[in-house]
Write an enzyme that holds these catalytic residues in place. Structure first.
Site, PDB file in Angstrom:
ATOM      1  N   GLU A   6       0.810  -1.227   0.000  1.00 46.89           N
ATOM      2  CA  GLU A   6       0.000   0.000   0.000  1.00 46.89           C
ATOM      3  C   GLU A   6       0.843   1.277   0.000  1.00 46.89           C
ATOM      4  O   GLU A   6       0.309   2.374  -0.207  1.00 46.89           O
ATOM      5  CB  GLU A   6      -0.932   0.010   1.208  1.00 46.89           C
ATOM      6  CG  GLU A   6      -2.078  -0.977   1.109  1.00 46.89           C
ATOM      7  CD  GLU A   6      -1.678  -2.413   1.358  1.00 46.89           C
ATOM      8  OE1 GLU A   6      -2.207  -3.295   0.651  1.00 46.89           O
ATOM      9  OE2 GLU A   6      -0.835  -2.679   2.243  1.00 46.89           O
ATOM     10  N   VAL A  18       9.830  -6.446   5.285  1.00 46.74           N
ATOM     11  CA  VAL A  18       9.267  -7.661   4.734  1.00 46.74           C
ATOM     12  C   VAL A  18      10.265  -8.784   5.031  1.00 46.74           C
ATOM     13  O   VAL A  18      11.398  -8.752   4.542  1.00 46.74           O
ATOM     14  CB  VAL A  18       9.016  -7.541   3.211  1.00 46.74           C
ATOM     15  CG1 VAL A  18       8.344  -8.802   2.676  1.00 46.74           C
ATOM     16  CG2 VAL A  18       8.188  -6.306   2.884  1.00 46.74           C
ATOM     17  N   HIS A  71       4.598 -15.485  -0.979  1.00 48.46           N
ATOM     18  CA  HIS A  71       4.102 -14.140  -0.674  1.00 48.46           C
ATOM     19  C   HIS A  71       5.245 -13.139  -0.489  1.00 48.46           C
ATOM     20  O   HIS A  71       5.134 -11.985  -0.910  1.00 48.46           O
ATOM     21  CB  HIS A  71       3.220 -14.184   0.572  1.00 48.46           C
ATOM     22  CG  HIS A  71       2.548 -12.896   0.895  1.00 48.46           C
ATOM     23  ND1 HIS A  71       1.580 -12.338   0.092  1.00 48.46           N
ATOM     24  CD2 HIS A  71       2.713 -12.044   1.931  1.00 48.46           C
ATOM     25  CE1 HIS A  71       1.172 -11.199   0.612  1.00 48.46           C
ATOM     26  NE2 HIS A  71       1.840 -10.997   1.738  1.00 48.46           N
TER      27      HIS A  71
END
Length: 139
Positions: free
Chosen positions: A44, A67, A74
């Site tokens: 986002e 991350v 993913h």
């Protein structure tokens, strides 16, 4: 003096606190105003920057997030697409520093996030400052 927005995907609070602290310190040391907003995840971040840029309130941006590789594909999607999104913004002429860490584990993230160690938040802020200087130079 310029106005910067730090857009953070706040998932790992303790790591984000370090990244934001480094980015904020670098921008404020250079005499700039800083605002921080939070989005749900790294994917986002580019969209939030576009929405904020439409307001005309900001001169530059710093993307902050962490991350960490998990057991599924993913990680690759989030790491690659968030980086692609931030890069697309810079190719459109926005001054955006990418401080989204993509790491194998939390220990790697901690070293990179800590302002006393690798200070990737501060480095991302300095990248945004450099891009803003170039944009101003060639405007």
């Amino acid at each position: 003096m310029a106005r910067f927005l730090i857009v953070e995907a706040r998932f790992y609070d303790h790591l984000n606190d370090l990244l934001v602290a480094g980015a904020r310190a670098a921008l404020e040391a250079d005499g700039h105003d800083v605002e921080v907003i939070t989005v749900p995840g790294a994917l986002e971040i580019p969209g939030a920057i576009v929405l904020a840029d439409q307001s005309g309130k900001f001169d530059g941006y710093v993307a902050i997030g962490v991350v960490i590789r998990g057991e599924t594909y993913h990680f690759e999607i989030v790491a690659g697409e968030s980086a692609r999104g931030v890069m697309a913004l810079t190719m459109d002429g926005m001054a955006v520093g990418n401080g989204i860490l993509t790491v194998e584990n939390e220990a790697q993230a901690l070293v990179r996030a800590d302002p006393a160690q690798k200070d990737k938040g501060g480095e991302a802020a300095k990248a945004a400052l450099a891009l803003l200087a170039l944009r101003t130079r060639y405007a």
